[in-house]
Each structure stands twice: as C-alpha cells, then as structure tokens.
Write an enzyme that holds these catalytic residues in place. Structure first.
Site, mmCIF file in Angstrom:
data_model
loop_
_atom_site.group_PDB
_atom_site.id
_atom_site.type_symbol
_atom_site.label_atom_id
_atom_site.label_comp_id
_atom_site.label_asym_id
_atom_site.label_seq_id
_atom_site.Cartn_x
_atom_site.Cartn_y
_atom_site.Cartn_z
ATOM 1 N N ARG A 238 56.591 89.629 187.711
ATOM 2 C CA ARG A 238 56.858 90.011 186.324
ATOM 3 C C ARG A 238 58.332 89.704 186.077
ATOM 4 O O ARG A 238 59.149 89.807 187.007
ATOM 5 C CB ARG A 238 56.623 91.509 186.097
ATOM 6 C CG ARG A 238 55.166 91.956 186.080
ATOM 7 C CD ARG A 238 54.422 91.504 184.820
ATOM 8 N NE ARG A 238 53.054 91.998 184.778
ATOM 9 C CZ ARG A 238 51.983 91.331 185.202
ATOM 10 N NH1 ARG A 238 52.125 90.117 185.721
ATOM 11 N NH2 ARG A 238 50.771 91.859 185.102
ATOM 12 N N GLU A 267 58.595 88.361 176.744
ATOM 13 C CA GLU A 267 57.560 87.325 176.566
ATOM 14 C C GLU A 267 56.916 87.468 175.198
ATOM 15 O O GLU A 267 56.642 88.599 174.800
ATOM 16 C CB GLU A 267 56.496 87.449 177.660
ATOM 17 C CG GLU A 267 57.072 87.182 179.036
ATOM 18 C CD GLU A 267 56.043 87.271 180.169
ATOM 19 O OE1 GLU A 267 54.862 87.571 179.892
ATOM 20 O OE2 GLU A 267 56.428 87.058 181.318
ATOM 21 N N HIS A 286 53.490 82.316 181.447
ATOM 22 C CA HIS A 286 52.685 83.368 182.086
ATOM 23 C C HIS A 286 51.209 82.954 182.199
ATOM 24 O O HIS A 286 50.324 83.590 181.613
ATOM 25 C CB HIS A 286 52.817 84.696 181.307
ATOM 26 C CG HIS A 286 52.480 85.896 182.142
ATOM 27 N ND1 HIS A 286 53.085 87.123 181.970
ATOM 28 C CD2 HIS A 286 51.599 86.049 183.162
ATOM 29 C CE1 HIS A 286 52.581 87.981 182.845
ATOM 30 N NE2 HIS A 286 51.680 87.348 183.566
HETATM 31 P P1 NAP Z 1 49.274 93.564 195.933
HETATM 32 O O1 NAP Z 1 48.132 93.099 196.767
HETATM 33 O O2 NAP Z 1 49.381 95.012 195.595
HETATM 34 O O3 NAP Z 1 50.620 93.060 196.628
HETATM 35 C C1 NAP Z 1 51.874 93.489 196.251
HETATM 36 C C2 NAP Z 1 52.774 93.495 197.474
HETATM 37 O O4 NAP Z 1 54.087 93.850 197.054
HETATM 38 C C3 NAP Z 1 52.350 94.466 198.546
HETATM 39 O O5 NAP Z 1 52.168 93.794 199.757
HETATM 40 C C4 NAP Z 1 53.489 95.469 198.634
HETATM 41 O O6 NAP Z 1 53.717 95.842 199.981
HETATM 42 C C5 NAP Z 1 54.663 94.680 198.064
HETATM 43 N N1 NAP Z 1 55.671 95.564 197.452
HETATM 44 C C6 NAP Z 1 55.483 96.558 196.564
HETATM 45 N N2 NAP Z 1 56.644 97.147 196.274
HETATM 46 C C7 NAP Z 1 57.596 96.518 197.017
HETATM 47 C C8 NAP Z 1 58.984 96.695 197.164
HETATM 48 N N3 NAP Z 1 59.642 97.656 196.519
HETATM 49 N N4 NAP Z 1 59.637 95.866 198.016
HETATM 50 C C9 NAP Z 1 58.983 94.909 198.700
HETATM 51 N N5 NAP Z 1 57.653 94.700 198.584
HETATM 52 C C10 NAP Z 1 56.976 95.504 197.755
HETATM 53 O O7 NAP Z 1 49.273 92.811 194.518
HETATM 54 P P2 NAP Z 1 48.754 91.332 194.178
HETATM 55 O O8 NAP Z 1 47.332 91.373 193.755
HETATM 56 O O9 NAP Z 1 49.169 90.400 195.253
HETATM 57 O O10 NAP Z 1 49.644 91.070 192.854
HETATM 58 C C11 NAP Z 1 51.054 91.127 192.915
HETATM 59 C C12 NAP Z 1 51.679 91.062 191.530
HETATM 60 O O11 NAP Z 1 51.611 89.749 191.030
HETATM 61 C C13 NAP Z 1 50.991 91.900 190.451
HETATM 62 O O12 NAP Z 1 51.373 93.254 190.481
HETATM 63 C C14 NAP Z 1 51.429 91.218 189.170
HETATM 64 O O13 NAP Z 1 52.604 91.810 188.650
HETATM 65 C C15 NAP Z 1 51.717 89.789 189.618
HETATM 66 N N6 NAP Z 1 50.757 88.821 189.046
HETATM 67 C C16 NAP Z 1 51.210 87.899 188.165
HETATM 68 C C17 NAP Z 1 50.342 86.979 187.630
HETATM 69 C C18 NAP Z 1 50.821 85.943 186.653
HETATM 70 O O14 NAP Z 1 50.047 85.498 185.823
HETATM 71 N N7 NAP Z 1 52.057 85.517 186.724
HETATM 72 C C19 NAP Z 1 48.983 87.004 187.979
HETATM 73 C C20 NAP Z 1 48.551 87.964 188.882
HETATM 74 C C21 NAP Z 1 49.452 88.884 189.414
HETATM 75 P P3 NAP Z 1 54.309 97.320 200.366
HETATM 76 O O15 NAP Z 1 53.493 98.300 199.580
HETATM 77 O O16 NAP Z 1 54.140 97.409 201.828
HETATM 78 O O17 NAP Z 1 55.731 97.288 199.957
#
Ligand code: NAP
Length: 319
Positions: A238, A267, A286
């Site tokens: 984000r 955005e 995005h």
């Molecule tokens: P996920 O499986 O929950 O993975 C997020 C990772 O971030 C986890 O491994 C978590 O590990 C880590 N994390 C959380 N807080 C952190 C911190 N403070 N420092 C370091 N690492 C941290 O989520 P996902 O499905 O992969 O999606 C991730 C993100 O991508 C979404 O939340 C969304 O914002 C973004 N996204 C963007 C698009 C787009 O169109 N651009 C599309 C889909 C998703 P720990 O809990 O161990 O820290």
C-alpha cells in the site's frame, strides 16, 4: 419475510449478484466510479451486509450509523480501509479475499520488477517518440535480474509466491517479517534478515506487508540510504508503507537506482506527483490482482462470505 439488504459498492459479475439474490435483496452502485460517501452511508444504514472495495472507508462514523450491519466483505486481501477493531466491538464481521489473488499479484509484482530493472516502459516511450536512431552499447541498459539478490519485506502468501518466481531466475532470496518463518525458508530457500541487513544486501527490495500502524512509512530516508546505489525498490503493498518524499529524494539523488510502484499514498496518484516526473520510476494504477479470472474469484469469495454470515454460518475468510 423481507430479505436482508446487501449493498454492493461496485458493479460485479452477474453470476455473483445472482448468487447473493438467492438469500438477500441486493442493491448495486452501478456507476464506474467509487460510490460517493453520502450514498454509502445512507445504504449502510439499511444494509445487513456491505460488499466493499478498498476505496470505501468503513470507520466509526459509518459503523455508528449502520445499526443493522452484520458483515462487511472487502473485495481485497488488504483491509486498511476498514476499522476492524471498531467493527469487532460492534459485533460486525469483517472478511477479506486472501489466497485467490496471490498468484495474480505475484505475477504483477514480478512483471513490475522486470519492467523496472530492464527499463521496459522507458524503452517503449523512447521508441514511440522516434528517438531510436541507432543501436548503441549502453542504450537503455538496465540491471541483471537473474542470479541477483531479492529481499522481500513481508514474506506472506504473496511474498512467497514472488519468491517461487524468483527461484526460476536463480535469485538468492532474503526476507524480513516480524518473526522468522521457517516454513517459507524450507519451501523457497529464503534466508531471514533483520530489515537493515536485507536492505544492505538486496539488489531488489520488494515491499509486501499489509498497511498497519507498524508498517506505515516503514520505508523512509534512513531505509533508502541503506540500499545499494544499483538497487531497485518495488512497492505492491500500500502507498502508506512508504515515505514518498524520501523515496523521491533517494531516486533523484541516485541513492537508489529505480523504483516500481503499483500503489501510492493518494490514489489515483495526482498527475503532478514528483515521482511521476522521474524516468527511473515505473508507475502503475494499483492493478496487482487485476486479471479477469482473479477479480471474478475475489467477487465470488466476498459474496460467499456474505452468504455465510446471513445464513448464520461461519464466514469463509474472516480477517
Ligand atoms: P499476508 O499473507 O498476511 O503476508 C503479509 C506478511 O507481512 C506476513 O508474512 C507478515 O509476517 C508480514 N508483516 C506484517 N507486519 C509486518 C511488519 N511490521 N514488519 C515486517 N513484516 C510484517 O498477506 P498477503 O496476502 O501476502 O498480502 C500482503 C499485502 O499485499 C496485503 O495486505 C495488501 O496490502 C497488499 N496487496 C496489494 C495488492 C495490489 O493490488 N497492489 C494486491 C494484493 C495484496 P509477520 O506477521 O511475521 O510479521
């Protein structure tokens, strides 16, 4: 008995709406622009379920007015547009759409990485402007992707899918989460690093955490200054995870080599945004999960979450 109202804030596939109509009265914001706040608030007052997009803000104001609301089904995996704590206090279920968008978003992340490394958009603009007058040794030269080092901040579902793609390019894979994740290390051969070490060692730094109070502006002046001058920064998380002014300075002063950005603090990104003036920035609107198939799966999952809650069952993917 009157059916509960489901309000859907964007036009979705007919089959998804039909599925919801089996259990509810469904109203849809039909225009091809986000549902205006006032309309959203009014509909929320009547609805038992909202099917929302990341552009819809679900906050205290809305939740106070939405006395009948049982479920907010966000059509995204990120849910920083929703005050999930406030919803929980009121007994409103919040759901998201994990997994179904993982592979498409990883594809886009890798496409953005490749486009930035090899200056694809810049090269395309160069050709179309009629500037291609001869071959030359360093014309639009970029950075190697194969055998380079990839640093993933946020090794979750999408991070790991990006790492799988990187394996095909023979990349060394590093990652940083709040806690080490041995299962990912085993599955994709990634090595855990503290953030500063990951920034120092990586040729590509890919941001894939959710936006939370902890990750807000996680990438700032200090972090960019640790990166290599040849390194590329990619943000598909984000816009709020990055201090955009610091990123602009790092790019303009050549402290880092280039950036690929799918997301922005504001955005749609304003056309006079300084980052858009830099040739070494590849900017996208995005589109991480934007494939026809994936968007349909996301809509179906959001609808399935609503159906489950309205039928008194457990939601499929609660946050
Ligand atoms: P996920 O499986 O929950 O993975 C997020 C990772 O971030 C986890 O491994 C978590 O590990 C880590 N994390 C959380 N807080 C952190 C911190 N403070 N420092 C370091 N690492 C941290 O989520 P996902 O499905 O992969 O999606 C991730 C993100 O991508 C979404 O939340 C969304 O914002 C973004 N996204 C963007 C698009 C787009 O169109 N651009 C599309 C889909 C998703 P720990 O809990 O161990 O820290």
């Amino acid at each position: 008995m009157t059916k509960p109202l489901v309000y859907v804030t964007r036009k979705l596939a007919r089959e998804v709406i039909d599925e919801l109509r089996e259990v509810a009265a469904v109203e849809v914001w039909e225009e091809d622009r986000p549902c205006p706040r006032e309309v959203f608030l009014q509909k929320a007052e009547q609805a038992e379920a909202l099917l929302t997009m990341l552009t819809d803000r679900v906050d205290e104001e809305l939740l106070t007015r939405a006395q009948n609301l049982k479920v907010v089904a966000n059509m995204a995996v990120g849910y920083d547009n929703i005050d999930a704590e406030a919803a929980k206090k009121r007994g409103v279920t919040v759901t998201n759409t994990p997994d179904v968008l993982t592979e498409a978003t990883a594809d886009l992340t890798f496409a953005l990485l490749m486009a930035t490394a090899r200056r694809i958009t810049e090269a395309n603009r160069f050709l179309l402007a009629g500037e291609w007058t001869s071959w030359s040794p360093n014309l639009l030269a970029g950075q190697n992707v194969y055998h380079s080092t990839l640093g993933i901040i946020g090794m979750g579902r999408i991070g790991e899918a990006v790492a799988r793609r990187a394996q095909g390019f023979g990349m060394k894979i590093l990652y940083h989460n709040r806690r080490p994740k041995p299962e990912s290390e085993e599955r994709v051969g990634a090595g855990y690093r503290q953030l500063d070490d990951l920034l120092r060692e990586s040729d590509y730094v890919v941001m894939l955490t959710p936006l939370t109070p902890e990750t807000r502006q996680m990438m700032g002046e200090r972090e960019f200054s640790l990166m290599k001058p040849t390194a590329v920064f990619i943000n598909v998380s984000r816009g709020g995870t990055v201090d955009e002014e610091a990123l602009y300075r790092a790019l303009a002063e050549k402290k880092i080599w280039a950036a690929g950005l799918d997301v922005f603090q504001k955005e749609p990104v304003p056309m006079d945004h300084p980052l858009l003036t830099l040739p070494n920035v590849v900017a996208l609107p995005h589109i991480g999960s934007a494939t026809y198939q994936t968007r349909l799966e996301m809509a179906k999952l959001a609808a399935a979450n609503i159906r489950a809650v309205l039928e008194g069952k457990e939601p499929v993917t609660p946050v």
